[in-house]
Design an enzyme around this catalytic site. Structure first.
Site, PDB file in Angstrom:
ATOM      1  N   HIS A 169       0.869  -1.186   0.000  1.00 29.62           N
ATOM      2  CA  HIS A 169       0.000   0.000   0.000  1.00 29.62           C
ATOM      3  C   HIS A 169       0.905   1.235   0.000  1.00 29.62           C
ATOM      4  O   HIS A 169       1.956   1.227   0.666  1.00 29.62           O
ATOM      5  CB  HIS A 169      -0.829   0.080   1.291  1.00 29.62           C
ATOM      6  CG  HIS A 169      -2.167  -0.595   1.254  1.00 29.62           C
ATOM      7  ND1 HIS A 169      -2.744  -1.124   2.381  1.00 29.62           N
ATOM      8  CD2 HIS A 169      -3.070  -0.765   0.251  1.00 29.62           C
ATOM      9  CE1 HIS A 169      -3.937  -1.624   2.074  1.00 29.62           C
ATOM     10  NE2 HIS A 169      -4.160  -1.424   0.793  1.00 29.62           N
ATOM     11  N   CYS A 263      -2.471   2.923   9.128  1.00 25.18           N
ATOM     12  CA  CYS A 263      -3.488   1.955   8.698  1.00 25.18           C
ATOM     13  C   CYS A 263      -4.687   1.962   9.642  1.00 25.18           C
ATOM     14  O   CYS A 263      -5.818   1.726   9.221  1.00 25.18           O
ATOM     15  CB  CYS A 263      -2.918   0.542   8.676  1.00 25.18           C
ATOM     16  SG  CYS A 263      -1.531   0.298   7.586  1.00 25.18           S
TER      17      CYS A 263
HETATM   18  N1  ARG Z   1      -4.037  -7.013   6.576  1.00 24.89           N
HETATM   19  C1  ARG Z   1      -4.412  -5.806   5.923  1.00 24.89           C
HETATM   20  C2  ARG Z   1      -4.361  -5.979   4.422  1.00 24.89           C
HETATM   21  O1  ARG Z   1      -3.447  -6.619   3.946  1.00 24.89           O
HETATM   22  C3  ARG Z   1      -3.540  -4.686   6.370  1.00 24.89           C
HETATM   23  C4  ARG Z   1      -3.989  -3.368   5.860  1.00 24.89           C
HETATM   24  C5  ARG Z   1      -3.055  -2.270   6.272  1.00 24.89           C
HETATM   25  N2  ARG Z   1      -3.593  -1.009   5.966  1.00 24.89           N
HETATM   26  C6  ARG Z   1      -2.949  -0.023   5.348  1.00 24.89           C
HETATM   27  N3  ARG Z   1      -3.532   1.131   5.266  1.00 24.89           N
HETATM   28  N4  ARG Z   1      -1.778  -0.204   4.815  1.00 24.89           N
HETATM   29  O2  ARG Z   1      -5.203  -5.509   3.700  1.00 24.89           O
END
Ligand code: ARG
Length: 269
Positions: A169, A263
């Site tokens: 991300h 996150c």
């Molecule tokens: N386990 C989640 C996923 O892989 C983690 C999300 C993390 N969020 C972020 N904004 N990077 O989607």
């Protein structure tokens, strides 16, 4: 001499980690066989919320839904600019039902929610700066969603190619410090995207791999205070030298899901 940085009060939307766990693996940090200490996760998360409140920020809560272990990562639910909500269409089927839960909250709070047609994951990949909307792609959010979000907000949207699956991300590799500046980890981006970032933000704070692996780029700034993982020591030194005030908050239990401070934090602008 570092200038005096000015904080502005923010409104954050969060979701308590009551049902947080690692049940499936949709990024390289996740291992379904590694146990999560739910009680510790709860304590760490509460420290983050207290830190926001102590620094003058407003915190709203979405009720957590059983069976949605990643719902704690509120940043992925939408991107909100000037009270306009651009919702999410999650890449992973496991996370798709989260959209409904967040939409319910937004509607009850008086916001309309736009449902995107293309796969995108809110502030995970859409990062508003003072003048642009930075938009990541490569692992989750699609290029088509970049067009869709630009049409919706009318904010110049800058596409950035992510190349390292550990930084899946945009908000794992880059965060906004204030209206004019950002911090990022260049190696997470393609050569062309690195050049774009260097042109737009020549004064940016450049983080090293250790800081990035510690989720140091998954930080939240109010313009003065930077809520940052204490493990990102190199980054913390740089922030101090630039006149920001690091506020260390340890969310180590959430790293097991590939998440950190940002996150867990949706900003309502
Ligand atoms: N386990 C989640 C996923 O892989 C983690 C999300 C993390 N969020 C972020 N904004 N990077 O989607």
């Amino acid at each position: 001499m570092p200038t005096s940085r000015v904080a502005s009060p923010r409104r954050y939307l969060v979701c308590a980690p009551r049902h947080f766990d690692v049940h499936y693996a949709i990024n390289p940090w996740m291992h379904a066989d590694v146990p999560v200490d739910t009680a510790l996760a709860g304590r760490q998360w509460t420290m983050l919320i207290e830190a926001y409140r102590e620094h003058g920020h407003t915190v709203d809560h979405v009720p957590p839904v059983p069976g949605l272990p990643d719902m704690v990562f509120a940043a992925n639910s939408a991107v909100v600019i000037d009270g306009r909500v651009f919702g999410s269409l999650f890449h992973a089927p496991e996370r798709r039902p989260e959209s409904t839960a967040y939409e319910t909250w937004f509607k009850a709070a008086g916001f309309d929610v736009y449902q995107p047609e293309s796969v995108c994951e809110g502030e995970g990949d859409f990062v508003p700066t003072g003048r642009y909307l930075l938009a990541g792609t490569g692992f989750r959010t699609t290029r088509a969603a970049h067009h869709e979000v630009q049409e919706f907000f009318g904010v110049p949207t800058i596409g950035l190619q992510l190349v390292d699956p550990l930084f899946y991300h945009l908000d794992t590799a880059l965060f906004v410090l204030d209206e004019d500046n950002i911090a990022y980890y260049p190696e997470a981006f393609s050569p062309g995207s690195r050049e774009v970032l260097a042109r737009l933000f020549p004064e940016a704070v450049i983080a090293n791999r250790d800081d990035a692996m510690a989720f140091g780029l998954n930080s939240v700034s109010d313009g003065r205070h930077v809520f940052v993982t204490p493990q990102a020591t190199g980054l913390i030194d740089q922030l101090n030298a630039r006149g920001y005030v690091p506020v260390p908050v340890d969310l180590s239990e959430f790293h097991k899901a590939g998440g950190g401070i940002k996150c867990c934090t949706q900003e309502i602008r």
